[in-house]
Design an enzyme around this catalytic site. Structure first.
Site, PDB file in Angstrom:
ATOM      1  N   ARG A  51       0.843  -1.185   0.000  1.00 32.38           N
ATOM      2  CA  ARG A  51       0.000   0.000   0.000  1.00 32.38           C
ATOM      3  C   ARG A  51       0.886   1.246   0.000  1.00 32.38           C
ATOM      4  NH1 ARG A  51      -3.398  -2.896  -1.562  1.00 32.38           N
ATOM      5  NH2 ARG A  51      -5.417  -3.382  -0.620  1.00 32.38           N
TER       6      ARG A  51
ATOM      7  N   HIS B 253      -0.987  -0.120  -9.785  1.00 29.93           N
ATOM      8  CA  HIS B 253      -1.661  -1.057  -8.862  1.00 29.93           C
ATOM      9  C   HIS B 253      -2.122  -2.317  -9.608  1.00 29.93           C
ATOM     10  CE1 HIS B 253      -3.980  -1.282  -4.815  1.00 29.93           C
ATOM     11  NE2 HIS B 253      -3.777  -2.506  -5.289  1.00 29.93           N
TER      12      HIS B 253
HETATM   13  P1  NDP Z   1      -1.757 -11.804   5.014  1.00 29.42           P
HETATM   14  O1  NDP Z   1      -2.727 -11.252   5.994  1.00 29.42           O
HETATM   15  O2  NDP Z   1      -1.867 -13.237   4.624  1.00 29.42           O
HETATM   16  O3  NDP Z   1      -0.266 -11.580   5.551  1.00 29.42           O
HETATM   17  C1  NDP Z   1       0.112 -10.407   6.207  1.00 29.42           C
HETATM   18  C2  NDP Z   1       1.539 -10.579   6.717  1.00 29.42           C
HETATM   19  O4  NDP Z   1       1.976  -9.331   7.267  1.00 29.42           O
HETATM   20  C3  NDP Z   1       1.638 -11.618   7.853  1.00 29.42           C
HETATM   21  O5  NDP Z   1       2.848 -12.334   7.751  1.00 29.42           O
HETATM   22  C4  NDP Z   1       1.637 -10.745   9.095  1.00 29.42           C
HETATM   23  O6  NDP Z   1       2.303 -11.305  10.224  1.00 29.42           O
HETATM   24  C5  NDP Z   1       2.428  -9.550   8.604  1.00 29.42           C
HETATM   25  N1  NDP Z   1       2.176  -8.367   9.443  1.00 29.42           N
HETATM   26  C6  NDP Z   1       1.003  -7.731   9.666  1.00 29.42           C
HETATM   27  N2  NDP Z   1       1.176  -6.695  10.526  1.00 29.42           N
HETATM   28  C7  NDP Z   1       2.491  -6.706  10.848  1.00 29.42           C
HETATM   29  C8  NDP Z   1       3.283  -5.908  11.707  1.00 29.42           C
HETATM   30  N3  NDP Z   1       2.777  -4.889  12.411  1.00 29.42           N
HETATM   31  N4  NDP Z   1       4.597  -6.207  11.817  1.00 29.42           N
HETATM   32  C9  NDP Z   1       5.144  -7.252  11.133  1.00 29.42           C
HETATM   33  N5  NDP Z   1       4.443  -8.042  10.293  1.00 29.42           N
HETATM   34  C10 NDP Z   1       3.128  -7.778  10.156  1.00 29.42           C
HETATM   35  O7  NDP Z   1      -1.855 -10.851   3.720  1.00 29.42           O
HETATM   36  P2  NDP Z   1      -1.606 -11.221   2.186  1.00 29.42           P
HETATM   37  O8  NDP Z   1      -0.268 -11.852   2.072  1.00 29.42           O
HETATM   38  O9  NDP Z   1      -2.761 -11.948   1.628  1.00 29.42           O
HETATM   39  O10 NDP Z   1      -1.599  -9.742   1.541  1.00 29.42           O
HETATM   40  C11 NDP Z   1      -0.703  -8.756   2.012  1.00 29.42           C
HETATM   41  C12 NDP Z   1      -1.037  -7.397   1.432  1.00 29.42           C
HETATM   42  O11 NDP Z   1      -0.664  -7.313   0.056  1.00 29.42           O
HETATM   43  C13 NDP Z   1      -2.507  -7.011   1.423  1.00 29.42           C
HETATM   44  O12 NDP Z   1      -2.946  -6.586   2.679  1.00 29.42           O
HETATM   45  C14 NDP Z   1      -2.538  -5.882   0.386  1.00 29.42           C
HETATM   46  O13 NDP Z   1      -2.292  -4.651   1.023  1.00 29.42           O
HETATM   47  C15 NDP Z   1      -1.361  -6.220  -0.526  1.00 29.42           C
HETATM   48  N6  NDP Z   1      -1.815  -6.593  -1.869  1.00 29.42           N
HETATM   49  C16 NDP Z   1      -1.507  -5.783  -2.929  1.00 29.42           C
HETATM   50  C17 NDP Z   1      -1.873  -6.120  -4.205  1.00 29.42           C
HETATM   51  C18 NDP Z   1      -1.443  -5.295  -5.384  1.00 29.42           C
HETATM   52  O14 NDP Z   1      -1.903  -5.533  -6.489  1.00 29.42           O
HETATM   53  N7  NDP Z   1      -0.567  -4.347  -5.231  1.00 29.42           N
HETATM   54  C19 NDP Z   1      -2.656  -7.336  -4.471  1.00 29.42           C
HETATM   55  C20 NDP Z   1      -2.895  -8.149  -3.303  1.00 29.42           C
HETATM   56  C21 NDP Z   1      -2.493  -7.781  -2.058  1.00 29.42           C
HETATM   57  P3  NDP Z   1       1.787 -12.704  10.869  1.00 29.42           P
HETATM   58  O15 NDP Z   1       2.263 -13.757   9.893  1.00 29.42           O
HETATM   59  O16 NDP Z   1       2.482 -12.771  12.167  1.00 29.42           O
HETATM   60  O17 NDP Z   1       0.294 -12.598  10.961  1.00 29.42           O
HETATM   61  C1  OXD Z   2      -5.707  -6.360  -2.858  1.00 31.12           C
HETATM   62  C2  OXD Z   2      -5.294  -5.464  -3.923  1.00 31.12           C
HETATM   63  O1  OXD Z   2      -5.569  -6.005  -1.677  1.00 31.12           O
HETATM   64  O2  OXD Z   2      -5.574  -5.779  -5.106  1.00 31.12           O
HETATM   65  O3  OXD Z   2      -6.184  -7.478  -3.159  1.00 31.12           O
HETATM   66  O4  OXD Z   2      -4.666  -4.424  -3.665  1.00 31.12           O
END
Ligand code: NDP
Ligand code: OXD
Length: 311
Positions: free
Chosen positions: A226, A274
């Protein structure tokens, strides 16, 4: 019959998803959000960046399905009822796209493709020294559904990879760092930083002068998470000072990226709109329908957002 309201984005976007769901499932009624309409007494909602009025109008919702992985634009709505379960998309083809994007960014950098493009423009035939992956330690922030697969794919290419998450994750080939206290050590061993964190109050502005300044000299940022994770002025200052050699950015504080933003024309920054990973219609529809059926049958489902954690 179970009623599902589909809402968010442009009317065309809503319509496209409504049609997809209706075509795949005839035992539920899928209704497109009508900004000027009345309540339809929906049981569930399928949304992407929905209007807040949805939650004021539809009072019988049992769960919300988010058409993406990130739920930041949903959880920030004060109108979203507190106890209402929010379910996010898990992978559904996005991890593969994200792997491709991150690997492209990494290889483009380490294999000197920008330099070769310049050499071609100059009509010069000049092989550069081969890449040594050990000189390019990669750090992946976020080791969840997507970040974990990105880290493992890069490790499989022979790069030294570390992952950072809130709780400790043990992934094969990936050195694990966890929690705020291990963040400095994670950054200080990293040269190419790939951000796949969710946006939460804890992670907003996490990529700033202090954290990015800890990367190894000649560092590089790939941000696919993000835009609000990055303090833009700090990133630009670190690139302009030469501490970082550039960035590949897919997400921005304001989207579309405003005309005239310094990122557009910066020679060391690459911008994409994006698209690092796009929710694939077939996979997303079948995942959400499967979960709707499980919920109707009283079964537990995965992908429910821990509202307290913000993701
Ligand atoms: P998940 O919820 O599966 O994973 C999130 C990860 O971030 C976990 O490992 C979590 O830790 C870690 N995390 C969360 N908060 C913290 C923190 N404060 N400190 C350290 N680590 C933290 O999410 P996804 O993998 O499914 O997706 C991740 C992000 O990717 C989405 O939220 C979105 O913003 C972005 N995205 C962007 C896209 C694009 O096209 N640009 C498309 C899809 C997603 P823990 O393992 O301990 O829970
Ligand atoms: C998502 C994205 O969060 O597309 O899935 O950004």
């Amino acid at each position: 019959m179970i009623k599902v309201v589909v809402a968010g984005g442009t009317p065309e976007y809503t319509d496209k998803w409504r049609e997809r769901f209706a075509k795949a499932c005839s035992s539920m009624e899928f209704i497109g959000w009508d900004a000027n309409g009345a309540a339809v007494d929906a049981d569930y909602a399928v949304v992407w960046r929905p209007p807040a009025e949805l939650f004021l109008r539809e009072r019988r919702l049992k769960a919300i399905f988010n058409l993406g992985a990130g739920v930041d634009s949903l959880l920030c709505l004060p109108e979203l009822p507190r106890g209402l379960p929010v379910v996010r998309v898990e992978d559904a083809g996005m991890a593969r796209q994200m792997i491709e994007y991150a690997v492209h960014g990494l290889i483009h950098l380490t294999r000197n493709f920008d330099e070769y493009a310049g050499l071609q423009r100059a009509g010069q035939w000049k092989p550069l020294p081969p890449v040594l992956p050990r000189k390019w330690p990669v750090g992946v922030m976020g080791q969840g559904v997507i970040g974990g697969q990105v880290a493992q794919a890069i490790a499989n290419l022979g790069y030294p990879v570390a992952g950072w998450s809130r709780s400790r994750r043990e992934l094969q080939g990936v050195q694990s760092y966890a929690g705020a206290e291990e963040l400095p050590a994670f950054l200080e061993r990293t040269r190419v930083l790939v951000n796949v964190l969710p946006l939460t109050p804890e992670t907003e502005n996490i990529l700033n002068r202090d954290t990015l300044g800890r990367l190894l000299p000649g560092g590089y940022l790939i941000n696919v998470a993000r835009g609000l994770h990055v303090v833009d002025e700090d990133l630009l200052a670190l690139i302009d000072s030469g501490h970082l050699q550039g960035a590949l950015l897919d997400v921005f504080r304001e989207e579309p990226l405003p005309a005239g933003h310094p990122y557009w024309r910066h020679p060391k920054i690459r911008v994409t709109p994006h698209i690092a990973a796009i929710s694939l219609e077939e996979e997303t529809v079948s995942q959400i329908l499967g979960k709707l059926e499980q919920l109707q049958a009283g079964q537990a489902i995965s992908g429910i957002v821990a509202r307290g954690n913000g993701y």
